[in-house]
Design a protein around this motif. Structure first.
Motif, PDB file in Angstrom:
ATOM      1  N   LEU A  38       0.849  -1.188   0.000  1.00 49.43           N
ATOM      2  CA  LEU A  38       0.000   0.000   0.000  1.00 49.43           C
ATOM      3  C   LEU A  38       0.885   1.239   0.000  1.00 49.43           C
ATOM      4  O   LEU A  38       1.871   1.298   0.731  1.00 49.43           O
ATOM      5  CB  LEU A  38      -0.885   0.024   1.244  1.00 49.43           C
ATOM      6  N   ILE A  39       0.504   2.214  -0.805  1.00 48.27           N
ATOM      7  CA  ILE A  39       1.187   3.511  -0.788  1.00 48.27           C
ATOM      8  C   ILE A  39       0.224   4.489  -0.143  1.00 48.27           C
ATOM      9  O   ILE A  39      -0.839   4.784  -0.696  1.00 48.27           O
ATOM     10  CB  ILE A  39       1.588   3.956  -2.202  1.00 48.27           C
ATOM     11  N   MET A  40       0.590   4.974   1.034  1.00 43.55           N
ATOM     12  CA  MET A  40      -0.328   5.768   1.837  1.00 43.55           C
ATOM     13  C   MET A  40       0.288   7.109   2.210  1.00 43.55           C
ATOM     14  O   MET A  40       1.513   7.288   2.207  1.00 43.55           O
ATOM     15  CB  MET A  40      -0.736   4.992   3.095  1.00 43.55           C
ATOM     16  N   GLY A  41      -0.575   8.050   2.544  1.00 47.71           N
ATOM     17  CA  GLY A  41      -0.152   9.384   2.921  1.00 47.71           C
ATOM     18  C   GLY A  41      -1.251  10.379   2.595  1.00 47.71           C
ATOM     19  O   GLY A  41      -2.206  10.065   1.877  1.00 47.71           O
ATOM     20  N   LYS A  42      -1.111  11.569   3.120  1.00 48.65           N
ATOM     21  CA  LYS A  42      -2.095  12.605   2.840  1.00 48.65           C
ATOM     22  C   LYS A  42      -2.082  12.977   1.370  1.00 48.65           C
ATOM     23  O   LYS A  42      -1.125  12.692   0.641  1.00 48.65           O
ATOM     24  CB  LYS A  42      -1.802  13.850   3.691  1.00 48.65           C
ATOM     25  N   SER A 204      -7.524  -4.709   5.125  1.00 44.56           N
ATOM     26  CA  SER A 204      -7.837  -6.081   4.721  1.00 44.56           C
ATOM     27  C   SER A 204      -6.898  -6.629   3.659  1.00 44.56           C
ATOM     28  O   SER A 204      -6.651  -7.841   3.619  1.00 44.56           O
ATOM     29  CB  SER A 204      -9.284  -6.176   4.225  1.00 44.56           C
ATOM     30  N   VAL A 205      -6.356  -5.772   2.768  1.00 46.64           N
ATOM     31  CA  VAL A 205      -5.561  -6.296   1.647  1.00 46.64           C
ATOM     32  C   VAL A 205      -4.059  -6.084   1.809  1.00 46.64           C
ATOM     33  O   VAL A 205      -3.262  -6.809   1.203  1.00 46.64           O
ATOM     34  CB  VAL A 205      -6.010  -5.689   0.294  1.00 46.64           C
ATOM     35  N   GLY A 206      -3.651  -5.106   2.598  1.00 45.91           N
ATOM     36  CA  GLY A 206      -2.246  -4.725   2.627  1.00 45.91           C
ATOM     37  C   GLY A 206      -1.345  -5.730   3.326  1.00 45.91           C
ATOM     38  O   GLY A 206      -1.692  -6.283   4.365  1.00 45.91           O
ATOM     39  N   GLN A 207      -0.179  -5.960   2.747  1.00 38.31           N
ATOM     40  CA  GLN A 207       0.861  -6.773   3.368  1.00 38.31           C
ATOM     41  C   GLN A 207       2.028  -5.908   3.841  1.00 38.31           C
ATOM     42  O   GLN A 207       2.739  -6.270   4.782  1.00 38.31           O
ATOM     43  CB  GLN A 207       1.365  -7.834   2.384  1.00 38.31           C
ATOM     44  N   ARG A 208       2.204  -4.775   3.174  1.00 37.71           N
ATOM     45  CA  ARG A 208       3.317  -3.872   3.450  1.00 37.71           C
ATOM     46  C   ARG A 208       2.820  -2.460   3.182  1.00 37.71           C
ATOM     47  O   ARG A 208       1.895  -2.250   2.394  1.00 37.71           O
ATOM     48  CB  ARG A 208       4.488  -4.218   2.529  1.00 37.71           C
ATOM     49  N   VAL A 209       3.417  -1.487   3.828  1.00 36.27           N
ATOM     50  CA  VAL A 209       3.008  -0.088   3.641  1.00 36.27           C
ATOM     51  C   VAL A 209       4.240   0.770   3.362  1.00 36.27           C
ATOM     52  O   VAL A 209       5.254   0.680   4.063  1.00 36.27           O
ATOM     53  CB  VAL A 209       2.278   0.458   4.887  1.00 36.27           C
ATOM     54  N   TRP A 210       4.117   1.591   2.313  1.00 37.08           N
ATOM     55  CA  TRP A 210       5.039   2.716   2.110  1.00 37.08           C
ATOM     56  C   TRP A 210       4.259   3.964   2.492  1.00 37.08           C
ATOM     57  O   TRP A 210       3.246   4.280   1.872  1.00 37.08           O
ATOM     58  CB  TRP A 210       5.466   2.823   0.645  1.00 37.08           C
ATOM     59  N   PHE A 211       4.739   4.673   3.498  1.00 34.57           N
ATOM     60  CA  PHE A 211       4.049   5.868   3.969  1.00 34.57           C
ATOM     61  C   PHE A 211       4.861   7.106   3.598  1.00 34.57           C
ATOM     62  O   PHE A 211       6.028   7.238   3.985  1.00 34.57           O
ATOM     63  CB  PHE A 211       3.848   5.818   5.488  1.00 34.57           C
ATOM     64  N   LEU A 212       4.231   8.011   2.829  1.00 39.07           N
ATOM     65  CA  LEU A 212       4.882   9.236   2.378  1.00 39.07           C
ATOM     66  C   LEU A 212       4.375  10.425   3.180  1.00 39.07           C
ATOM     67  O   LEU A 212       3.168  10.580   3.388  1.00 39.07           O
ATOM     68  CB  LEU A 212       4.604   9.491   0.890  1.00 39.07           C
ATOM     69  N   ALA A 213       5.299  11.265   3.602  1.00 36.63           N
ATOM     70  CA  ALA A 213       4.949  12.523   4.279  1.00 36.63           C
ATOM     71  C   ALA A 213       6.144  13.458   4.181  1.00 36.63           C
ATOM     72  O   ALA A 213       7.296  13.014   4.232  1.00 36.63           O
ATOM     73  CB  ALA A 213       4.586  12.281   5.744  1.00 36.63           C
ATOM     74  N   GLY A 214       5.849  14.746   4.007  1.00 34.22           N
ATOM     75  CA  GLY A 214       6.923  15.733   3.946  1.00 34.22           C
ATOM     76  C   GLY A 214       7.899  15.510   2.817  1.00 34.22           C
ATOM     77  O   GLY A 214       9.077  15.872   2.924  1.00 34.22           O
TER      78      GLY A 214
END
Length: 253
Positions: A38-42, A204-214
């Motif tokens: 998952l690629i997550m962030g605001k 429910s689907v994510g195995q890994r997360v890349w979280f972007l901020a700043g």
């Protein structure tokens, strides 16, 4: 020793109108085996731009991307995009019918049209009764989204770049589309990089997360760890905000 599926090395992209300002920079990560990331962030962190860079639809201003150990310069654009395929949030239907859109891959790459597979996948995403002779331009937004997804799946990519591909779908269609994507991941080892703002979907689907901020990749961790014990203040704030929004959402009978 096998090459990694995707490697990002100090990747950076500037704002087109502000060449001295970076949308993001210094992004390094590696996908060694098929997984759902998952690629997550605001909003505004460059998540869609990152997917477009990975899909060879835009070029970075700094850094390198490798797929199976090779940079884009070592691939033809056509071969890269067949293997690392981008599905946009707002799909573009090509002129012609639904069937002609689904046949795009076979026409462009001069290979037989997988009619049975196309019917199977259209059925899987809830479009089994759709008239294939209908002009694609007349489809609803949700229908276009699913036709575009099936059209891309017929490329048989090893990596799918999914930009909020279920955002315009109702709950039943969304779940059906998720199930198809998860099935492809399980059966064929398709790697999914998935932008989503859907909290339940992410959990429910994510195995890994890349979280972007700043403008940075602040977290790259297993999904369970990210959701239960984020390592940065920015991620904790992001998760609290989404939990609050979920709790404040109206209940529907």
């Amino acid at each position: 020793m096998s090459s990694s599926i995707l490697t990002l090395e100090q990747l950076g992209k500037q704002f087109p109108s502000q060449p001295d300002t970076w949308l993001f920079s210094g992004i390094s990560a590696e996908i060694l085996s098929p997984e759902i990331t998952l690629i997550m962030g605001k909003s505004g962190q460059g998540k869609s731009t990152l997917l477009r860079l990975l899909g060879f639809l835009d070029t970075p201003d700094h850094g390198t991307i490798r797929h199976l150990g090779k940079t884009p310069a070592e691939w033809s654009a056509e071969k890269w995009r067949m293997s690392v395929s981008y599905v946009a949030q707002h799909p573009v239907m090509l002129p012609g019918t639904v069937e002609e859109n689904l046949q795009t891959v076979s026409r462009l790459h001069k290979r037989p049209f997988e009619s049975d597979t196309a019917h199977q996948w259209m059925e899987a995403v809830g479009l089994g009764d759709l008239d294939w002779s209908k002009p694609a331009a007349q489809l609803s937004g949700g229908e276009k989204q699913r036709v575009a997804l099936v059209r891309t799946l017929l490329l048989r990519p090893s990596v799918l770049l999914l930009d909020e591909v279920t955002a315009s779908l109702d709950a039943i269609s969304k779940r059906a589309t998720e199930e198809l994507l998860l099935d492809l991941h399980r059966r064929f080892g398709t790697t999914l990089l998935w932008i989503t703002h859907d909290w339940e979907q992410a959990r429910s689907v994510g195995q890994r997360v890349w979280f972007l901020a700043g403008g940075r990749l602040l977290e790259d961790s297993p999904a369970a760890l990210f959701f239960h014990a984020p390592q940065t203040p920015e991620a904790r704030e992001f998760l609290i905000l989404h939990r609050d929004q979920k709790e404040d959402a109206p209940c529907h009978p």
